[in-house]
Design a protein around this motif. Sequence first.
Motif, PDB file in Angstrom:
ATOM      1  N   ASN A  65      14.710  -0.868  -4.999  1.00 51.15           N
ATOM      2  CA  ASN A  65      13.784  -0.990  -3.764  1.00 51.15           C
ATOM      3  C   ASN A  65      12.485  -0.799  -4.470  1.00 51.15           C
ATOM      4  OD1 ASN A  65      15.782  -1.262  -1.902  1.00 51.15           O
ATOM      5  ND2 ASN A  65      15.980   0.893  -1.289  1.00 51.15           N
ATOM      6  N   TYR A  66      11.388  -1.349  -3.763  1.00 53.62           N
ATOM      7  CA  TYR A  66      10.120  -1.152  -4.290  1.00 53.62           C
ATOM      8  C   TYR A  66       9.258  -0.923  -3.054  1.00 53.62           C
ATOM      9  CZ  TYR A  66       9.702  -5.936  -3.064  1.00 53.62           C
ATOM     10  OH  TYR A  66       9.526  -7.379  -2.676  1.00 53.62           O
ATOM     11  N   LEU A  67       8.295  -0.260  -3.229  1.00 54.34           N
ATOM     12  CA  LEU A  67       7.003  -0.238  -2.054  1.00 54.34           C
ATOM     13  C   LEU A  67       5.610  -0.731  -2.670  1.00 54.34           C
ATOM     14  CD1 LEU A  67       7.898   3.453  -1.360  1.00 54.34           C
ATOM     15  CD2 LEU A  67       8.453   1.483   0.049  1.00 54.34           C
ATOM     16  N   ILE A  68       5.066  -1.446  -2.118  1.00 50.20           N
ATOM     17  CA  ILE A  68       3.684  -1.676  -2.455  1.00 50.20           C
ATOM     18  C   ILE A  68       2.376  -1.450  -1.484  1.00 50.20           C
ATOM     19  CG2 ILE A  68       4.562  -3.796  -3.868  1.00 50.20           C
ATOM     20  CD1 ILE A  68       3.506  -5.666  -1.464  1.00 50.20           C
ATOM     21  N   ASP A  69       1.445  -1.328  -2.112  1.00 44.34           N
ATOM     22  CA  ASP A  69       0.184  -0.881  -1.466  1.00 44.34           C
ATOM     23  C   ASP A  69      -1.074  -1.071  -2.079  1.00 44.34           C
ATOM     24  OD1 ASP A  69      -2.128   1.164  -0.289  1.00 44.34           O
ATOM     25  OD2 ASP A  69      -0.311   1.236   1.187  1.00 44.34           O
ATOM     26  N   GLN A  70      -2.232  -1.676  -1.296  1.00 44.43           N
ATOM     27  CA  GLN A  70      -3.535  -1.881  -2.043  1.00 44.43           C
ATOM     28  C   GLN A  70      -4.050  -0.645  -2.868  1.00 44.43           C
ATOM     29  OE1 GLN A  70      -6.000  -3.674   0.563  1.00 44.43           O
ATOM     30  NE2 GLN A  70      -6.758  -5.130  -0.823  1.00 44.43           N
ATOM     31  N   LYS A  71      -3.908   0.489  -2.417  1.00 46.22           N
ATOM     32  CA  LYS A  71      -4.548   1.598  -3.134  1.00 46.22           C
ATOM     33  C   LYS A  71      -3.505   2.726  -3.574  1.00 46.22           C
ATOM     34  CE  LYS A  71      -8.806   1.405  -0.495  1.00 46.22           C
ATOM     35  NZ  LYS A  71      -9.952   2.329  -0.307  1.00 46.22           N
ATOM     36  N   LEU A  72      -3.614   3.296  -4.635  1.00 47.64           N
ATOM     37  CA  LEU A  72      -2.731   4.136  -5.166  1.00 47.64           C
ATOM     38  C   LEU A  72      -2.701   5.528  -4.203  1.00 47.64           C
ATOM     39  CD1 LEU A  72      -1.191   5.164  -7.470  1.00 47.64           C
ATOM     40  CD2 LEU A  72      -2.936   6.541  -8.337  1.00 47.64           C
ATOM     41  N   GLU A  73      -3.382   5.680  -3.424  1.00 49.21           N
ATOM     42  CA  GLU A  73      -3.179   7.047  -2.569  1.00 49.21           C
ATOM     43  C   GLU A  73      -2.483   6.533  -1.332  1.00 49.21           C
ATOM     44  OE1 GLU A  73      -6.355   5.899  -3.397  1.00 49.21           O
ATOM     45  OE2 GLU A  73      -6.760   7.577  -4.550  1.00 49.21           O
ATOM     46  N   GLY A  74      -2.349   5.225  -1.034  1.00 47.70           N
ATOM     47  CA  GLY A  74      -1.611   4.628   0.161  1.00 47.70           C
ATOM     48  C   GLY A  74      -0.083   4.362  -0.495  1.00 47.70           C
ATOM     49  N   LEU A  75       0.023   4.003  -1.407  1.00 51.21           N
ATOM     50  CA  LEU A  75       1.200   3.967  -1.979  1.00 51.21           C
ATOM     51  C   LEU A  75       2.138   5.419  -2.281  1.00 51.21           C
ATOM     52  CD1 LEU A  75       3.520   2.227  -3.385  1.00 51.21           C
ATOM     53  CD2 LEU A  75       2.317   2.656  -5.739  1.00 51.21           C
ATOM     54  N   LEU A  76       1.521   6.459  -2.753  1.00 52.04           N
ATOM     55  CA  LEU A  76       2.049   7.809  -2.799  1.00 52.04           C
ATOM     56  C   LEU A  76       2.196   8.293  -1.638  1.00 52.04           C
ATOM     57  CD1 LEU A  76      -0.369   9.178  -5.653  1.00 52.04           C
ATOM     58  CD2 LEU A  76       1.918   8.248  -5.832  1.00 52.04           C
ATOM     59  N   GLN A  77       1.474   7.983  -0.592  1.00 49.28           N
ATOM     60  CA  GLN A  77       2.059   8.364   0.831  1.00 49.28           C
ATOM     61  C   GLN A  77       3.009   7.847   1.303  1.00 49.28           C
ATOM     62  OE1 GLN A  77       0.240  11.005   2.349  1.00 49.28           O
ATOM     63  NE2 GLN A  77       2.151  10.935   3.832  1.00 49.28           N
ATOM     64  N   GLN A  78       3.263   6.438   1.016  1.00 49.22           N
ATOM     65  CA  GLN A  78       4.368   5.789   1.400  1.00 49.22           C
ATOM     66  C   GLN A  78       5.711   6.232   0.665  1.00 49.22           C
ATOM     67  OE1 GLN A  78       4.583   1.376   1.112  1.00 49.22           O
ATOM     68  NE2 GLN A  78       2.429   1.239   1.327  1.00 49.22           N
ATOM     69  N   VAL A  79       5.537   6.596  -0.645  1.00 52.77           N
ATOM     70  CA  VAL A  79       6.646   7.083  -1.280  1.00 52.77           C
ATOM     71  C   VAL A  79       6.952   8.425  -0.974  1.00 52.77           C
ATOM     72  CG1 VAL A  79       7.047   8.547  -3.587  1.00 52.77           C
ATOM     73  CG2 VAL A  79       6.005   6.130  -3.509  1.00 52.77           C
ATOM     74  N   ARG A  80       6.052   9.425  -0.564  1.00 53.99           N
ATOM     75  CA  ARG A  80       6.170  10.756   0.529  1.00 53.99           C
ATOM     76  C   ARG A  80       6.890  10.507   1.547  1.00 53.99           C
ATOM     77  NH1 ARG A  80       0.772  11.662  -0.573  1.00 53.99           N
ATOM     78  NH2 ARG A  80       0.434  12.473  -2.889  1.00 53.99           N
ATOM     79  N   ASN A  81       6.632   9.482   2.284  1.00 54.36           N
ATOM     80  CA  ASN A  81       7.394   9.291   3.447  1.00 54.36           C
ATOM     81  C   ASN A  81       8.854   8.638   3.470  1.00 54.36           C
ATOM     82  OD1 ASN A  81       4.840  10.200   4.843  1.00 54.36           O
ATOM     83  ND2 ASN A  81       4.277   8.077   4.955  1.00 54.36           N
ATOM     84  N   TYR A  82       8.929   8.170   2.291  1.00 48.53           N
ATOM     85  CA  TYR A  82      10.352   7.208   2.179  1.00 48.53           C
ATOM     86  C   TYR A  82      11.393   8.069   1.692  1.00 48.53           C
ATOM     87  CZ  TYR A  82      13.250   3.087   1.534  1.00 48.53           C
ATOM     88  OH  TYR A  82      14.383   2.340   1.750  1.00 48.53           O
ATOM     89  N   TYR A  83      10.667   8.801   0.524  1.00 55.45           N
ATOM     90  CA  TYR A  83      11.722   9.304  -0.454  1.00 55.45           C
ATOM     91  C   TYR A  83      11.422  10.885  -0.036  1.00 55.45           C
ATOM     92  CZ  TYR A  83      12.401   5.095  -2.762  1.00 55.45           C
ATOM     93  OH  TYR A  83      12.798   3.975  -3.390  1.00 55.45           O
ATOM     94  N   THR A  84      12.339  11.486   0.847  1.00 60.77           N
ATOM     95  CA  THR A  84      12.206  12.836   1.194  1.00 60.77           C
ATOM     96  C   THR A  84      12.615  13.855   0.102  1.00 60.77           C
ATOM     97  OG1 THR A  84      14.393  12.714   2.515  1.00 60.77           O
ATOM     98  CG2 THR A  84      12.087  12.450   3.419  1.00 60.77           C
TER      99      THR A  84
END
Length: 104
Positions: A65-84
């Motif tokens: 699986n992969y997550l993408i975001d325009q900004k690193l901070e947004g990507l890190l937030q997605q990672v925190r939300n998706y991977y508990t």
Amino acid sequence: MTQLSKASRSRILPQSKITPEDIHHRKHKRTEIGKLCRTIFERIRPDLIENHYNWFIAIDADSENYLIDQKLEGLLQQVRNYYTNPDAKLTIFRLNETGACGTI
């Protein structure tokens, strides 16, 4: 302010109990995960680079699986939300020709 001599200093944290073998094993495992994520990245990059050039991408080697975001901070937030699970192992790349996140 007085300066303490080296003999009177104390460690704030206790000595590490990680053996050199454990350190070697962790480095090897991290390298293997990185290689697997690079392979996945090379496979999906052509499909994503046109519409998401220079965006950040985090890849999970286990599930692919992969997550993408325009900004690193947004990507890190997605990672925190998706991977508990705090032990989740992901590798971050940038969607460009090299996958590098910065310049040297």
